[in-house]
Design a protein around this motif. Structure first.
Motif, PDB file in Angstrom:
ATOM      1  N   SER A 169      44.395  62.149  10.796  1.00  0.00           N
ATOM      2  CA  SER A 169      43.548  62.023  11.989  1.00  0.00           C
ATOM      3  C   SER A 169      44.017  60.920  12.946  1.00  0.00           C
ATOM      4  N   PRO A 170      44.470  59.745  12.461  1.00  0.00           N
ATOM      5  CA  PRO A 170      44.978  58.776  13.435  1.00  0.00           C
ATOM      6  C   PRO A 170      46.264  59.258  14.108  1.00  0.00           C
ATOM      7  N   PHE A 171      47.081  60.030  13.366  1.00  0.00           N
ATOM      8  CA  PHE A 171      48.302  60.573  13.964  1.00  0.00           C
ATOM      9  C   PHE A 171      47.937  61.618  15.016  1.00  0.00           C
ATOM     10  N   ALA A 172      46.989  62.500  14.682  1.00  0.00           N
ATOM     11  CA  ALA A 172      46.534  63.499  15.653  1.00  0.00           C
ATOM     12  C   ALA A 172      45.947  62.811  16.884  1.00  0.00           C
ATOM     13  N   GLN A 173      45.194  61.737  16.671  1.00  0.00           N
ATOM     14  CA  GLN A 173      44.641  60.968  17.778  1.00  0.00           C
ATOM     15  C   GLN A 173      45.762  60.476  18.682  1.00  0.00           C
ATOM     16  N   ALA A 174      46.820  59.930  18.094  1.00  0.00           N
ATOM     17  CA  ALA A 174      47.945  59.410  18.879  1.00  0.00           C
ATOM     18  C   ALA A 174      48.641  60.519  19.667  1.00  0.00           C
ATOM     19  N   VAL A 175      48.841  61.671  19.047  1.00  0.00           N
ATOM     20  CA  VAL A 175      49.484  62.798  19.727  1.00  0.00           C
ATOM     21  C   VAL A 175      48.621  63.260  20.901  1.00  0.00           C
ATOM     22  N   LEU A 176      47.326  63.389  20.657  1.00  0.00           N
ATOM     23  CA  LEU A 176      46.426  63.820  21.726  1.00  0.00           C
ATOM     24  C   LEU A 176      46.352  62.787  22.852  1.00  0.00           C
ATOM     25  N   GLU A 177      46.305  61.502  22.499  1.00  0.00           N
ATOM     26  CA  GLU A 177      46.272  60.447  23.523  1.00  0.00           C
ATOM     27  C   GLU A 177      47.519  60.499  24.397  1.00  0.00           C
ATOM     28  N   VAL A 213      54.901  58.297  19.643  1.00  0.00           N
ATOM     29  CA  VAL A 213      53.446  58.490  19.718  1.00  0.00           C
ATOM     30  C   VAL A 213      52.765  57.362  18.948  1.00  0.00           C
ATOM     31  N   PRO A 214      52.823  56.147  19.468  1.00  0.00           N
ATOM     32  CA  PRO A 214      52.302  54.997  18.725  1.00  0.00           C
ATOM     33  C   PRO A 214      50.824  55.143  18.360  1.00  0.00           C
ATOM     34  N   ILE A 215      50.514  54.722  17.155  1.00  0.00           N
ATOM     35  CA  ILE A 215      49.144  54.726  16.652  1.00  0.00           C
ATOM     36  C   ILE A 215      48.378  53.607  17.362  1.00  0.00           C
ATOM     37  N   THR A 216      47.258  53.944  17.965  1.00  0.00           N
ATOM     38  CA  THR A 216      46.470  52.944  18.691  1.00  0.00           C
ATOM     39  C   THR A 216      45.338  52.385  17.843  1.00  0.00           C
ATOM     40  N   GLN A 217      45.033  53.055  16.757  1.00  0.00           N
ATOM     41  CA  GLN A 217      43.951  52.611  15.864  1.00  0.00           C
ATOM     42  C   GLN A 217      44.576  51.833  14.708  1.00  0.00           C
ATOM     43  N   ALA A 218      44.137  50.630  14.473  1.00  0.00           N
ATOM     44  CA  ALA A 218      44.748  49.769  13.461  1.00  0.00           C
ATOM     45  C   ALA A 218      44.284  50.068  12.037  1.00  0.00           C
ATOM     46  N   ALA A 269      53.915  54.216   6.574  1.00  0.00           N
ATOM     47  CA  ALA A 269      54.823  55.336   6.852  1.00  0.00           C
ATOM     48  C   ALA A 269      54.333  56.151   8.045  1.00  0.00           C
ATOM     49  N   VAL A 270      53.030  56.215   8.231  1.00  0.00           N
ATOM     50  CA  VAL A 270      52.452  56.930   9.373  1.00  0.00           C
ATOM     51  C   VAL A 270      52.749  56.166  10.657  1.00  0.00           C
ATOM     52  N   ILE A 271      52.554  54.859  10.626  1.00  0.00           N
ATOM     53  CA  ILE A 271      52.837  54.022  11.793  1.00  0.00           C
ATOM     54  C   ILE A 271      54.310  54.109  12.167  1.00  0.00           C
ATOM     55  N   ASP A 272      55.200  54.033  11.165  1.00  0.00           N
ATOM     56  CA  ASP A 272      56.645  54.115  11.417  1.00  0.00           C
ATOM     57  C   ASP A 272      57.032  55.466  12.006  1.00  0.00           C
ATOM     58  N   THR A 273      56.521  56.537  11.426  1.00  0.00           N
ATOM     59  CA  THR A 273      56.837  57.876  11.929  1.00  0.00           C
ATOM     60  C   THR A 273      56.348  58.031  13.363  1.00  0.00           C
ATOM     61  N   ALA A 274      55.131  57.615  13.625  1.00  0.00           N
ATOM     62  CA  ALA A 274      54.569  57.730  14.966  1.00  0.00           C
ATOM     63  C   ALA A 274      55.407  56.942  15.980  1.00  0.00           C
ATOM     64  N   LYS A 275      55.793  55.736  15.607  1.00  0.00           N
ATOM     65  CA  LYS A 275      56.610  54.912  16.497  1.00  0.00           C
ATOM     66  C   LYS A 275      57.953  55.581  16.764  1.00  0.00           C
TER      67      LYS A 275
END
Length: 131
Positions: free
Chosen positions: A14-22, A56-61, A46-52
Motif C-alpha cells: 500500500s505505501p508503494f501503491a500510494q507512491a505510484v499514484l502520487e 517513485v519515492p515513498i512519502t510515508q515513513a 527493500a521497498v524504500i530502495d526499490t521505490a527510490k
C-alpha cells in the motif's frame, strides 16, 4: 479525488501503491493504511530502495492503522485493497464508497502482488513491480 490504498501491514504494497499514484496523479489526495498494521512500524527498507530506484519515492515513513487513517478512509472516493480479504474489513470499518481489490482489477492472477514481507530484495522488487 481522494484514494486510499490498503494492504495487510502497510509496510510494502500500500505505501508503494500510494507512491505510484502520487507520482502519476499529483492533483489527487492519496494515502495508505493496513488492516493489521502496527502504528509507526517503518516501511520495509527493500521497498524504500526499490521505490527510490524506480523514481517513485515513498512519502510515508511508517505504517498507519485503520483507526489512525479513519478520516481518509471514510471520506475516500476510492479504496483499493491488496487482497479481497481486506474488503470486508474496510466495509466493516464503515466505508460505503467505491471499493476495489487488486484481484478485481487484474485479470491474470500471476500479476496480483503478494505480500513481500520476509522476501529477498529481488523478490520484493518483483512483487512491487506488479503493484
Amino acid at each position: 479525488m481522494r484514494i486510499v490504498t490498503v494492504c495487510q501491514m502497510n509496510q510494502a504494497r500500500s505505501p508503494f501503491a500510494q507512491a505510484v499514484l502520487e507520482r502519476n496523479f499529483p492533483e489527487d489526495q492519496i494515502s495508505s493504511t493496513g488492516v493489521a498494521a502496527i502504528e509507526g512500524t517503518p516501511i520495509l527498507p527493500a521497498v524504500i530502495d526499490t521505490a527510490k530506484n524506480w523514481g517513485v519515492p515513498i512519502t510515508q515513513a511508517s505504517s498507519r492503522t485503520l483507526k489512525s487513517a479513519s478520516n481518509e478512509i471514510l471520506t475516500a472516493d476510492l479504496v483499493i485493497t491488496a487482497d479481497n480479504s481486506h474488503r470486508d474489513t474496510v466495509r466493516n470499518f464503515g466505508y460505503r464508497g467505491d471499493l476495489r481489490s487488486y484481484e478485481e482489477i487484474l485479470e491474470d492472477s500471476d500479476f496480483i502482488p503478494q505480500d513481500p514481507g520476509g522476501l529477498m530484495p529481488d523478490a520484493v522488487s518483483r512483487e512491487l513491480g506488479k503493484v
